[in-house]
Design a protein around this motif. Structure first.
Motif, mmCIF file in Angstrom:
data_model
loop_
_atom_site.group_PDB
_atom_site.id
_atom_site.type_symbol
_atom_site.label_atom_id
_atom_site.label_comp_id
_atom_site.label_asym_id
_atom_site.label_seq_id
_atom_site.Cartn_x
_atom_site.Cartn_y
_atom_site.Cartn_z
ATOM 1 N N GLY A 72 -19.344 -38.728 -26.080
ATOM 2 C CA GLY A 72 -19.894 -37.410 -25.794
ATOM 3 C C GLY A 72 -20.894 -37.355 -24.658
ATOM 4 N N ASP A 73 -21.271 -38.507 -24.108
ATOM 5 C CA ASP A 73 -22.194 -38.556 -22.973
ATOM 6 C C ASP A 73 -21.391 -38.689 -21.680
ATOM 7 O OD1 ASP A 73 -24.440 -38.506 -24.662
ATOM 8 O OD2 ASP A 73 -24.391 -40.689 -24.884
ATOM 9 N N ILE A 74 -21.782 -37.937 -20.658
ATOM 10 C CA ILE A 74 -21.062 -37.967 -19.384
ATOM 11 C C ILE A 74 -21.299 -39.306 -18.691
ATOM 12 C CG2 ILE A 74 -20.894 -36.981 -17.066
ATOM 13 C CD1 ILE A 74 -21.656 -34.284 -18.238
ATOM 14 N N LEU A 75 -20.209 -40.002 -18.364
ATOM 15 C CA LEU A 75 -20.292 -41.224 -17.574
ATOM 16 C C LEU A 75 -20.157 -40.917 -16.089
ATOM 17 C CD1 LEU A 75 -18.189 -43.831 -19.588
ATOM 18 C CD2 LEU A 75 -20.662 -43.663 -19.385
ATOM 19 N N THR A 76 -19.246 -40.028 -15.774
ATOM 20 C CA THR A 76 -19.037 -39.647 -14.389
ATOM 21 C C THR A 76 -18.378 -38.277 -14.339
ATOM 22 O OG1 THR A 76 -18.129 -40.336 -12.266
ATOM 23 C CG2 THR A 76 -16.762 -40.739 -14.160
ATOM 24 N N GLY A 77 -18.591 -37.609 -13.233
ATOM 25 C CA GLY A 77 -18.000 -36.291 -13.069
ATOM 26 C C GLY A 77 -19.072 -35.253 -12.887
ATOM 27 N N ASP A 78 -18.658 -34.127 -12.393
ATOM 28 C CA ASP A 78 -19.577 -33.031 -12.156
ATOM 29 C C ASP A 78 -18.956 -31.792 -12.781
ATOM 30 O OD1 ASP A 78 -21.298 -31.804 -9.185
ATOM 31 O OD2 ASP A 78 -21.401 -31.199 -11.268
ATOM 32 N N LEU A 79 -19.702 -31.104 -13.576
ATOM 33 C CA LEU A 79 -19.158 -29.935 -14.259
ATOM 34 C C LEU A 79 -18.927 -28.766 -13.309
ATOM 35 C CD1 LEU A 79 -21.277 -30.057 -17.522
ATOM 36 C CD2 LEU A 79 -18.912 -30.754 -17.216
ATOM 37 N N VAL A 80 -19.564 -28.775 -12.139
ATOM 38 C CA VAL A 80 -19.406 -27.671 -11.200
ATOM 39 C C VAL A 80 -18.971 -28.228 -9.844
ATOM 40 C CG1 VAL A 80 -20.534 -25.717 -10.082
ATOM 41 C CG2 VAL A 80 -21.213 -26.381 -12.386
ATOM 42 N N TRP A 81 -17.727 -27.985 -9.477
ATOM 43 C CA TRP A 81 -17.227 -28.368 -8.159
ATOM 44 C C TRP A 81 -17.171 -27.119 -7.306
ATOM 45 C CZ3 TRP A 81 -12.182 -31.656 -9.065
ATOM 46 C CH2 TRP A 81 -12.521 -32.873 -9.671
ATOM 47 N N SER A 82 -17.357 -27.281 -6.015
ATOM 48 C CA SER A 82 -17.156 -26.148 -5.110
ATOM 49 C C SER A 82 -15.664 -26.078 -4.785
ATOM 50 C CB SER A 82 -17.967 -26.333 -3.834
ATOM 51 O OG SER A 82 -17.399 -27.345 -3.035
ATOM 52 N N PRO A 83 -15.149 -24.912 -4.413
ATOM 53 C CA PRO A 83 -13.723 -24.808 -4.076
ATOM 54 C C PRO A 83 -13.279 -25.801 -3.003
ATOM 55 C CG PRO A 83 -14.642 -22.631 -4.348
ATOM 56 C CD PRO A 83 -15.793 -23.601 -4.422
ATOM 57 N N ALA A 84 -14.167 -26.207 -2.125
ATOM 58 C CA ALA A 84 -13.797 -27.180 -1.095
ATOM 59 C C ALA A 84 -13.499 -28.560 -1.693
ATOM 60 C CB ALA A 84 -14.909 -27.293 -0.060
ATOM 61 N N GLU A 85 -14.008 -28.831 -2.910
ATOM 62 C CA GLU A 85 -13.802 -30.128 -3.552
ATOM 63 C C GLU A 85 -12.600 -30.145 -4.491
ATOM 64 O OE1 GLU A 85 -18.221 -31.929 -4.052
ATOM 65 O OE2 GLU A 85 -17.779 -30.157 -5.264
ATOM 66 N N TYR A 86 -11.961 -29.013 -4.723
ATOM 67 C CA TYR A 86 -10.830 -28.957 -5.645
ATOM 68 C C TYR A 86 -9.729 -29.921 -5.199
ATOM 69 C CZ TYR A 86 -12.753 -24.614 -7.647
ATOM 70 O OH TYR A 86 -13.538 -23.690 -8.263
ATOM 71 N N VAL A 87 -9.129 -30.597 -6.154
ATOM 72 C CA VAL A 87 -8.024 -31.514 -5.872
ATOM 73 C C VAL A 87 -6.724 -30.720 -5.935
ATOM 74 C CG1 VAL A 87 -6.792 -33.554 -6.704
ATOM 75 C CG2 VAL A 87 -9.291 -33.473 -6.836
ATOM 76 N N ASP A 88 -5.932 -30.784 -4.883
ATOM 77 C CA ASP A 88 -4.659 -30.067 -4.819
ATOM 78 C C ASP A 88 -3.608 -30.841 -5.619
ATOM 79 O OD1 ASP A 88 -2.411 -28.608 -4.247
ATOM 80 O OD2 ASP A 88 -2.618 -28.750 -2.070
ATOM 81 N N LEU A 89 -3.223 -30.313 -6.762
ATOM 82 C CA LEU A 89 -2.268 -30.981 -7.641
ATOM 83 C C LEU A 89 -0.851 -30.951 -7.082
ATOM 84 C CD1 LEU A 89 -3.611 -29.507 -10.992
ATOM 85 C CD2 LEU A 89 -4.020 -31.791 -10.087
ATOM 86 N N ASN A 90 -0.596 -30.070 -6.118
ATOM 87 C CA ASN A 90 0.746 -29.947 -5.548
ATOM 88 C C ASN A 90 1.034 -31.060 -4.540
ATOM 89 O OD1 ASN A 90 1.094 -27.436 -6.939
ATOM 90 N ND2 ASN A 90 -0.095 -26.464 -5.346
ATOM 91 N N THR A 91 0.025 -31.532 -3.828
ATOM 92 C CA THR A 91 0.261 -32.520 -2.778
ATOM 93 C C THR A 91 -0.068 -33.942 -3.224
ATOM 94 O OG1 THR A 91 -1.945 -32.185 -1.865
ATOM 95 C CG2 THR A 91 -0.168 -30.877 -0.923
ATOM 96 N N LEU A 92 -0.903 -34.106 -4.238
ATOM 97 C CA LEU A 92 -1.256 -35.429 -4.747
ATOM 98 C C LEU A 92 -0.657 -35.609 -6.132
ATOM 99 C CD1 LEU A 92 -5.050 -35.443 -3.811
ATOM 100 C CD2 LEU A 92 -3.195 -36.549 -2.569
ATOM 101 N N ASN A 93 -0.629 -36.852 -6.621
ATOM 102 C CA ASN A 93 -0.222 -37.091 -8.010
ATOM 103 C C ASN A 93 -1.126 -38.110 -8.691
ATOM 104 O OD1 ASN A 93 0.577 -39.482 -6.837
ATOM 105 N ND2 ASN A 93 2.655 -39.425 -7.621
#
Length: 142
Positions: A72-93
Motif C-alpha cells: 500500500g506504500d508507493i514505491l515509484t510513480g506519480d499520481l499526477v502526470w501532465s498530458p505531455a508525459e502520457y504514454v501512447d499505448l497505440n505506438t508502444l507496447n
C-alpha cells in the motif's frame, strides 16, 4: 575424453540450476483479460538491482498514471502526470515502472495501478504480483 566433456557439462548445468534456484523469485502479474502483463525482476544478474516492465496488447489510448505499490506504500510513480508525459499505448507496447528497485520482501504485497484514457473515458487496471521461481537464469552482464 567424451566422459570428461559430459562430466564438465553436467557439472556446469548443475551449478547453473543451483545458482538460478537460489536467486529470489521474480514477481509477475497479468490482468484477467490478458491485455496487461508486468514483471519485477533482477535487472542485472551480477548486480543487486531490480527493474519492472509493463507490457500490453490490444489496448489503445494514452496511459495517464502508473504507480507501483508495496503493502500500500508507493514505491515509484506519480499520481499526477501532465498530458505531455502520457504514454501512447497505440505506438508502444512496453514501458518501465521502476528501474533501480530493491529486492522484493518475502511477505510483502506488490501491486501496479494503471490508468489510461481511451476515447475520452478513463479506465483503471490493478495488477497483483505473484512470485515465480526460475530454473535457468541467463546472466546479463551489460
Amino acid at each position: 575424453m567424451k566422459k570428461l566433456t559430459f562430466l564438465i557439462l553436467g557439472f556446469i548445468v548443475i551449478v547453473w540450476i543451483g545458482v538460478s534456484v537460489s536467486l529470489p523469485p521474480k514477481l509477475e502479474a497479468t490482468s484477467d483479460d490478458g491485455h496487461w502483463k508486468a514483471e519485477y525482476n533482477v535487472g542485472h544478474s551480477a548486480k543487486g538491482t531490480w527493474k519492472g516492465d509493463l507490457y500490453w496488447k490490444n489496448v489503445e489510448g494514452k496511459m495517464t498514471s502508473l504507480v507501483f505499490y508495496q503493502d500500500g506504500d508507493i514505491l515509484t510513480g506519480d499520481l499526477v502526470w501532465s498530458p505531455a508525459e502520457y504514454v501512447d499505448l497505440n505506438t508502444l507496447n512496453q514501458t518501465e515502472f521502476i528501474y533501480l528497485g530493491e529486492k522484493p520482501k518475502k511477505d510483502a504485497t506488490y501491486t501496479l495501478h494503471i490508468k489510461w484514457l481511451e476515447n475520452g473515458k478513463e479506465f483503471e487496471q490493478v495488477l497483483d504480483f505473484n512470485e515465480k521461481r526460475r530454473l535457468f537464469v541467463i546472466p546479463r552482464l551489460d
